[in-house]
Design an enzyme around this catalytic site. Structure first.
Site, PDB file in Angstrom:
ATOM      1  N   TYR A 101       0.834  -1.207   0.000  1.00  0.00           N
ATOM      2  CA  TYR A 101       0.000   0.000   0.000  1.00  0.00           C
ATOM      3  C   TYR A 101       0.868   1.257   0.000  1.00  0.00           C
ATOM      4  O   TYR A 101       0.464   2.304  -0.485  1.00  0.00           O
ATOM      5  CB  TYR A 101      -0.956  -0.020   1.203  1.00  0.00           C
ATOM      6  CG  TYR A 101      -2.139   0.900   1.042  1.00  0.00           C
ATOM      7  CD1 TYR A 101      -2.992   0.793  -0.045  1.00  0.00           C
ATOM      8  CD2 TYR A 101      -2.405   1.879   1.994  1.00  0.00           C
ATOM      9  CE1 TYR A 101      -4.077   1.645  -0.194  1.00  0.00           C
ATOM     10  CE2 TYR A 101      -3.487   2.721   1.860  1.00  0.00           C
ATOM     11  CZ  TYR A 101      -4.319   2.604   0.769  1.00  0.00           C
ATOM     12  OH  TYR A 101      -5.388   3.460   0.627  1.00  0.00           O
ATOM     13  N   LYS A 160      -3.579   8.386   3.430  1.00  0.00           N
ATOM     14  CA  LYS A 160      -4.892   8.076   4.006  1.00  0.00           C
ATOM     15  C   LYS A 160      -4.921   8.349   5.512  1.00  0.00           C
ATOM     16  O   LYS A 160      -5.972   8.707   6.069  1.00  0.00           O
ATOM     17  CB  LYS A 160      -5.270   6.621   3.725  1.00  0.00           C
ATOM     18  CG  LYS A 160      -5.564   6.317   2.271  1.00  0.00           C
ATOM     19  CD  LYS A 160      -6.826   7.006   1.783  1.00  0.00           C
ATOM     20  CE  LYS A 160      -7.236   6.482   0.414  1.00  0.00           C
ATOM     21  NZ  LYS A 160      -8.475   7.111  -0.088  1.00  0.00           N
TER      22      LYS A 160
END
Length: 258
Positions: free
Chosen positions: A159, A166
């Site tokens: 990720y 995020k």
């Protein structure tokens, strides 16, 4: 307001980030339409128009507008149109994220300044900019919703850059909820598990994430974009009137597993 807590009848809003038939934005728009809301739905690039126009019927034929969140004139035009059409907004859903492929596929420590800044701008700060424009149209309160992922909280293999981005987005949700709460504006992040969207395919070894979610989540399945949409309806409707500042996991329970 209707006395049906999950109804969106009489409510109006904006959903951003529609790209194709796999988009989380489409799942949200379909659920909002089914609950009775009126919407403007945006797509971010002229090339997406041929993909989004055929989807209009599934969403109840909302007004479709081009809106690249990096273009201030297009953002201004979007909110000007909402003001002209309804004079108010009840909800806004921010469903977009981006990072350059080279930065996304490399280590966080190796990411470029330009790639990090672009990812932060589109994936996080654009939500803040949209909220600022929506605030004057939410005189009677409203709901702002964005999309996060578990990689904001824990390290998820591959990720990479999007994890810190995020995390910043989820923190922004909490601060915005505190600032806008006195005006009756609620702010949330939805955190879906892996969904086989075209955007997700940009994550290296995404299929490994998807298989892990299918085999290890308590419900033993992936979620669908419609599941995310139904949770957005809950948060934006009267049923969610006492909630704000939350990150709600929509992932078949996968986040509770070690």
């Amino acid at each position: 307001m209707t006395n049906q807590p999950f109804s969106m009848q009489g409510m109006t809003g904006i959903i951003t980030g529609l790209a194709n038939g796999d988009s989380i934005a489409l799942g949200c728009a379909k659920a909002m339409h089914q609950a009775g809301a009126e919407m403007i739905v945006t797509y971010g690039h002229p090339k997406a128009e041929s993909h989004v126009q055929p989807l209009a019927g599934e969403m109840g034929h909302p007004e479709l507008m081009l809106c690249d969140v990096r273009e201030a004139a297009q953002v201004d035009a979007l909110f000007r149109r909402a003001a002209e059409r309804w004079g108010k907004l009840d909800f806004l859903i921010h469903s977009m994220a981006f990072a350059p492929r080279d930065d996304l596929h490399g280590r966080v420590v190796d990411c470029s300044w330009e790639g990090f800044a672009l990812a932060m701008d589109i994936s996080c700060h654009s939500f803040i900019r949209l909220a600022r424009q929506a605030e004057p149209l939410m005189q009677a309160g409203g709901t702002l919703i964005t999309m996060s992922y578990y990689g904001a909280e824990k390290v998820v293999d591959n990720y990479n850059l999007m994890g810190p981005v995020k995390a910043a987005l989820e923190s922004s949700v909490r601060y915005m909820a505190a600032e806008l709460g006195p005006k009756g504006i609620r702010v949330h992040a939805l955190s879906p598990g892996p969904i086989r969207t075209r955007a997700a395919s940009g994550i290296q070894d995404f299929e490994d994430l998807a298989r892990d979610a299918e085999t290890r989540s308590p419900l033993r399945r992936l979620v669908a974009t419609e599941d995310v949409g139904q949770c957005a309806v809950f948060l934006a409707s009267g049923a969610g009137q006492s909630l704000t500042g939350s990150t709600l996991y929509v992932d078949a329970g996968h986040n509770i597993k070690a």
